[in-house]
Scaffold this active site. Sequence first.
Site, mmCIF file in Angstrom:
data_model
loop_
_atom_site.group_PDB
_atom_site.id
_atom_site.type_symbol
_atom_site.label_atom_id
_atom_site.label_comp_id
_atom_site.label_asym_id
_atom_site.label_seq_id
_atom_site.Cartn_x
_atom_site.Cartn_y
_atom_site.Cartn_z
ATOM 1 N N CYS A 171 2.784 -5.528 6.608
ATOM 2 C CA CYS A 171 2.490 -5.136 5.229
ATOM 3 C C CYS A 171 3.660 -4.355 4.638
ATOM 4 C CB CYS A 171 1.225 -4.288 5.188
ATOM 5 S SG CYS A 171 -0.273 -5.199 5.624
ATOM 6 N N HIS A 231 0.816 -1.210 0.000
ATOM 7 C CA HIS A 231 0.000 0.000 0.000
ATOM 8 C C HIS A 231 0.847 1.258 0.000
ATOM 9 C CE1 HIS A 231 0.611 0.870 4.397
ATOM 10 N NE2 HIS A 231 0.749 -0.439 4.470
#
Length: 425
Positions: A344, A325
């Site tokens: 992440c 992201h």
Amino acid sequence: MKKLGSSGLDRRTFLTGVATAGLAAIATSAWAEDAAINDILASPRRGNWDDQFDARSSAHAKVASFQPIASPETVSFVQAAINSYSQIVANGGWPNVPVTTKLQLGVVDPSVSILRKRLMVSGDLSASAGISNSFDTYVDAAVKRFQARHGLPADGVMGQFTIAAMNIPANIRLGQLQTNLERVRTLAAANQGARYVMVNIPAAQIEAVEGGRVVQRHTAIVGKIDRQTPILDSKISEVILNPYWTAPKSIIQKDIIPLMRKDPTYLTRNKIRLFNEQRQEVPPESVDWNTDDAVKLMFRQDPGKINAMSSTKINFANPYAVYMHDTPQQGNFNKLMRFDSSGCVRVQNVRDLNVWLLRNTPGWDRQTMDATIKSGVNTPIAVTDPVPLHFVYVSAWSTGDGVVQLRDDIYERDGQQALSIGTNT
């Protein structure tokens, strides 16, 4: 996106800073050498994986490469590097550079002659530069080359992190290369496909590869030591513009609840809404933040500039609930430590990667994507041709021409105790 110029990966060896006086005592005995290495590893900070290299330095520019880590050529170059380092070890390794003063361009000091010898042994400085006490332009270029190979800021200044990396013994670096040879060999043997994305965790770096060449290279932020980014293989199937962010239970418990105890306005200020199992919105003031009951609720942040994923979420099937992201905190890509996520992977200049991923998805050129992001509307996009994705752990490799890339063994996976001590944060 960083078009070439980013360097490769690893070594937790200098996950931390080192006291300047500690390294000066290195060469007196085997015990002193071990103690100095332990000091490096025990320090709370380490060098930088920042890949903004100075293209004006010819020695530095030679470090850049279009060659992917997952290639037969890389395997051959790592084998050649192992042969070279084996010879260096057989010849007694390289000298430890003492810390007597801040070494940089223009300084004249006896320790510079030792620095020259050290750089010559590793191939960063030509023997024709000679031995002297002068930190001249040749030494400056050689130090920048060394820094680029180790993922450090290539500023030519012998700061504590550069010295820490430089004083890791040659036999330990040899072992690091031998360990990573098998990893690179396995990656090269796999059929990666015509184009793919590879996240190299210890380098905190992403390669977008097409036709056997790196076409994009991105700086990344990956998982903390206690919230590690997993090794995985998958396919990128979806790009979401203006995503909602749903906080995982680990972040709710470890981060958000403690923050709410200190600042009851935190959720409202950050546009994070609470929902119960019936998808009904729950007012934050109705929750008892002195308990952990809030983990039963869903914490969802509205799309927008302050959203934890900012403009983009990149989805791929995996059992770890991780994804790639964007981030509103772009300055973190310049940090000395880029191991700061909960597992992440944050991607610098993610829109460039989006365009490449969606190249064969009708209707999604850069202009359309930018306009959609500006609108703030949550927009999931299915990737027409899902792109293979690999999260790997390679802390040492070579791109040829004597360029040996070395990084911190941040997750202690290289099996060398000297480089796996002091990983507490």
